[in-house]
Design a protein around this motif. Structure first.
Motif, PDB file in Angstrom:
ATOM      1  N   PRO A  50       2.543 -40.756  -2.539  1.00  0.00           N
ATOM      2  CA  PRO A  50       3.315 -40.324  -1.376  1.00  0.00           C
ATOM      3  C   PRO A  50       2.367 -39.970  -0.231  1.00  0.00           C
ATOM      4  N   TRP A  51       2.721 -40.396   0.985  1.00  0.00           N
ATOM      5  CA  TRP A  51       1.786 -40.248   2.105  1.00  0.00           C
ATOM      6  C   TRP A  51       1.944 -38.908   2.813  1.00  0.00           C
ATOM      7  N   PHE A  52       2.848 -38.085   2.324  1.00  0.00           N
ATOM      8  CA  PHE A  52       3.020 -36.764   2.930  1.00  0.00           C
ATOM      9  C   PHE A  52       3.453 -35.813   1.826  1.00  0.00           C
ATOM     10  N   GLN A  53       2.920 -34.590   1.875  1.00  0.00           N
ATOM     11  CA  GLN A  53       3.255 -33.615   0.830  1.00  0.00           C
ATOM     12  C   GLN A  53       4.142 -32.519   1.412  1.00  0.00           C
ATOM     13  N   PRO A  54       5.030 -31.939   0.579  1.00  0.00           N
ATOM     14  CA  PRO A  54       5.824 -30.814   1.084  1.00  0.00           C
ATOM     15  C   PRO A  54       4.903 -29.716   1.613  1.00  0.00           C
ATOM     16  N   LEU A  55       5.322 -29.070   2.709  1.00  0.00           N
ATOM     17  CA  LEU A  55       4.494 -28.016   3.302  1.00  0.00           C
ATOM     18  C   LEU A  55       4.349 -26.850   2.341  1.00  0.00           C
TER      19      LEU A  55
ATOM     20  N   MET B   1      20.489 -37.638  -4.313  1.00  0.00           N
ATOM     21  CA  MET B   1      20.406 -38.397  -3.076  1.00  0.00           C
ATOM     22  C   MET B   1      19.209 -38.022  -2.236  1.00  0.00           C
ATOM     23  N   HIS B   2      18.469 -36.998  -2.654  1.00  0.00           N
ATOM     24  CA  HIS B   2      17.290 -36.615  -1.882  1.00  0.00           C
ATOM     25  C   HIS B   2      16.166 -37.608  -2.128  1.00  0.00           C
ATOM     26  N   ILE B   3      15.734 -38.270  -1.070  1.00  0.00           N
ATOM     27  CA  ILE B   3      14.516 -39.071  -1.203  1.00  0.00           C
ATOM     28  C   ILE B   3      13.360 -38.107  -0.968  1.00  0.00           C
ATOM     29  N   MET B   4      12.424 -38.106  -1.920  1.00  0.00           N
ATOM     30  CA  MET B   4      11.386 -37.080  -1.906  1.00  0.00           C
ATOM     31  C   MET B   4      10.375 -37.297  -0.777  1.00  0.00           C
ATOM     32  N   GLU B   5       9.716 -36.223  -0.446  1.00  0.00           N
ATOM     33  CA  GLU B   5       8.730 -36.219   0.642  1.00  0.00           C
ATOM     34  C   GLU B   5       7.679 -37.302   0.433  1.00  0.00           C
ATOM     35  N   GLY B   6       7.447 -38.109   1.488  1.00  0.00           N
ATOM     36  CA  GLY B   6       6.392 -39.105   1.423  1.00  0.00           C
ATOM     37  C   GLY B   6       6.732 -40.366   0.654  1.00  0.00           C
ATOM     38  N   TYR B   7       7.983 -40.518   0.214  1.00  0.00           N
ATOM     39  CA  TYR B   7       8.344 -41.671  -0.606  1.00  0.00           C
ATOM     40  C   TYR B   7       9.030 -42.793   0.160  1.00  0.00           C
ATOM     41  N   LEU B   8       9.083 -42.681   1.479  1.00  0.00           N
ATOM     42  CA  LEU B   8       9.548 -43.814   2.280  1.00  0.00           C
ATOM     43  C   LEU B   8       8.419 -44.214   3.222  1.00  0.00           C
ATOM     44  N   PRO B   9       8.203 -45.519   3.423  1.00  0.00           N
ATOM     45  CA  PRO B   9       7.174 -45.939   4.382  1.00  0.00           C
ATOM     46  C   PRO B   9       7.477 -45.356   5.762  1.00  0.00           C
ATOM     47  N   ALA B  10       6.411 -45.113   6.521  1.00  0.00           N
ATOM     48  CA  ALA B  10       6.573 -44.437   7.812  1.00  0.00           C
ATOM     49  C   ALA B  10       7.542 -45.178   8.737  1.00  0.00           C
ATOM     50  N   THR B  11       7.507 -46.520   8.693  1.00  0.00           N
ATOM     51  CA  THR B  11       8.419 -47.259   9.575  1.00  0.00           C
ATOM     52  C   THR B  11       9.877 -46.992   9.200  1.00  0.00           C
ATOM     53  N   HIS B  12      10.140 -46.897   7.894  1.00  0.00           N
ATOM     54  CA  HIS B  12      11.505 -46.620   7.453  1.00  0.00           C
ATOM     55  C   HIS B  12      11.919 -45.204   7.871  1.00  0.00           C
ATOM     56  N   CYS B  13      10.988 -44.250   7.724  1.00  0.00           N
ATOM     57  CA  CYS B  13      11.284 -42.871   8.131  1.00  0.00           C
ATOM     58  C   CYS B  13      11.712 -42.856   9.592  1.00  0.00           C
ATOM     59  N   ALA B  14      10.908 -43.543  10.438  1.00  0.00           N
ATOM     60  CA  ALA B  14      11.207 -43.566  11.871  1.00  0.00           C
ATOM     61  C   ALA B  14      12.557 -44.230  12.120  1.00  0.00           C
ATOM     62  N   THR B 106       9.579 -35.886   6.179  1.00  0.00           N
ATOM     63  CA  THR B 106       9.439 -37.285   6.592  1.00  0.00           C
ATOM     64  C   THR B 106      10.683 -38.079   6.217  1.00  0.00           C
ATOM     65  N   THR B 107      11.342 -37.696   5.124  1.00  0.00           N
ATOM     66  CA  THR B 107      12.519 -38.430   4.665  1.00  0.00           C
ATOM     67  C   THR B 107      13.818 -37.788   5.159  1.00  0.00           C
ATOM     68  N   LEU B 108      13.687 -36.779   6.024  1.00  0.00           N
ATOM     69  CA  LEU B 108      14.881 -36.051   6.494  1.00  0.00           C
ATOM     70  C   LEU B 108      15.871 -36.996   7.177  1.00  0.00           C
ATOM     71  N   GLY B 109      15.346 -37.896   8.030  1.00  0.00           N
ATOM     72  CA  GLY B 109      16.236 -38.814   8.743  1.00  0.00           C
ATOM     73  C   GLY B 109      17.073 -39.641   7.776  1.00  0.00           C
ATOM     74  N   LEU B 162      15.791 -51.056   0.230  1.00  0.00           N
ATOM     75  CA  LEU B 162      15.188 -51.656   1.419  1.00  0.00           C
ATOM     76  C   LEU B 162      13.691 -51.374   1.455  1.00  0.00           C
ATOM     77  N   ALA B 163      13.307 -50.182   0.987  1.00  0.00           N
ATOM     78  CA  ALA B 163      11.893 -49.811   1.018  1.00  0.00           C
ATOM     79  C   ALA B 163      11.127 -50.422  -0.154  1.00  0.00           C
ATOM     80  N   TYR B 164      11.817 -50.556  -1.281  1.00  0.00           N
ATOM     81  CA  TYR B 164      11.142 -51.038  -2.498  1.00  0.00           C
ATOM     82  C   TYR B 164      11.932 -52.170  -3.128  1.00  0.00           C
TER      83      TYR B 164
END
Lengths: 97, 222
Positions: A50-55, B1-14, B106-109, B162-164
């Protein structure tokens, strides 16, 4: 009538939630689906980091379950308060008439 | 349904942030207008938020042998329309991302899109449709809450697919794989959420089965 309907609806809800725990043939580890989703990603992309960790992370399972309980208790407490408020308002309306 | 922190590529997050943003702005505008026009609805709005707060904290066992949680967004969507739930759902998801390390920033969106947008809109559409088809309030509320819950988890499955995408079977195969983890587990829990939403709606309004039950809750009628 509404109360007894609510009673049966709650009973059905409890039965649905309890069934996987007590029915023979069902069962498993009962891991969280969110964790299983994460596992599936790691399986599909071995070595994925994962490229980001929870704060901040709860330091232990106990603290995490405490926070989840607090979340549920706050919500349930407020809903209970609202139900009481509605009932007392209705009683006053009836008494005032 | 929570996608965990850092588990979506940055482009998908955006991308998911961009998709969610207009709904959140629209929801905030709508929330302000409801509070301004019907100040008495403030408490019910808070109760709708509280319901999501409770239900999304309850991880329940399912027939698939794993655990998952309901979303609780259907109640508010039925009473106030889907817009406001984008705001209330985001608050809940932020709380969980910051204090529970559940979901992420990062996965909030993406998580907002599934739980606070798709779920409530599906709930609201089902509620309107069921009403038009002549379903009773209880049946319409049940269907709205249950199908909105399922739609949220179906959305998560699509987002992850879509991400994987699966190397062999592509995105479709991945939707089926993640759907097996999320959506199938969710079926009994969605039914439980539907039943519970009917009970809480009745208890909050104090007028189960009356034609004005929902309008009393939304503050349109005293």
């Amino acid at each position: 009538m509404a109360v007894s309907r609510s009673f049966w609806l709650i009973a059905a809800t409890v039965a649905i939630v309890a069934a996987p725990l007590v029915l023979p043939g069902l069962g498993g580890e009962f891991k969280g689906s969110d964790d299983l989703g994460t596992d599936a990603i790691t399986e599909a992309r071995p070595g994925y980091q994962p490229w980001f960790q929870p704060l901040w992370k709860p330091p232990s399972d106990e603290v995490e379950s405490l926070l989840f309980s607090v979340q549920a208790a706050l919500g349930a407490g407020f809903i209970g308060y609202m139900i009481g408020r509605r009932h007392s308002a209705r009683r006053e309306n009836v008494a005032g008439r | 349904m929570h996608i965990m922190e850092g588990y979506l590529p940055a482009t998908h997050c955006a991308g998911w942030f961009a998709a969610s943003a207009p709904f959140m702005v629209g929801g905030a505008v709508r929330l302000r207008r409801i509070v301004a026009e019907r100040p008495q609805s403030k408490m019910t709005l808070a109760a709708a938020g509280a319901f999501t707060f409770v239900l999304s904290a309850l991880k329940m066992p399912s027939v698939t042998g794993s655990c998952s949680h309901p979303t609780g967004t259907g109640l508010g969507a039925v009473v106030f329309g889907p817009g406001v739930m984008a705001v209330l759902g985001t608050i809940v998801l932020l709380f969980q991302a910051l204090l529970l390390a559940h979901g992420g920033l990062t996965t909030l969106g993406a998580n907002v899109f599934s739980m606070a947008i798709v779920g409530p809109w599906v709930s609201w559409a089902v509620w309107r449709l069921a009403g038009k088809l002549g379903a009773s309030i209880a049946v319409a509320v049940f269907l709205a809450a249950a199908l909105g819950d399922l739609a949220t988890y179906a959305t998560t499955s699509v987002q992850l697919a879509l991400a994987y995408p699966d190397p062999a079977s592509g995105i479709v195969g991945a939707v089926l794989k993640f759907g097996g983890i999320y959506a199938v587990t969710q079926v009994p829990l969605a039914i439980a959420e539907g039943l519970l939403t009917v009970v809480v709606m009745n208890a909050l309004s104090g007028r189960a089965g009356k034609a004005d039950e929902i309008r009393v809750l939304s503050g349109e009628e005293q």
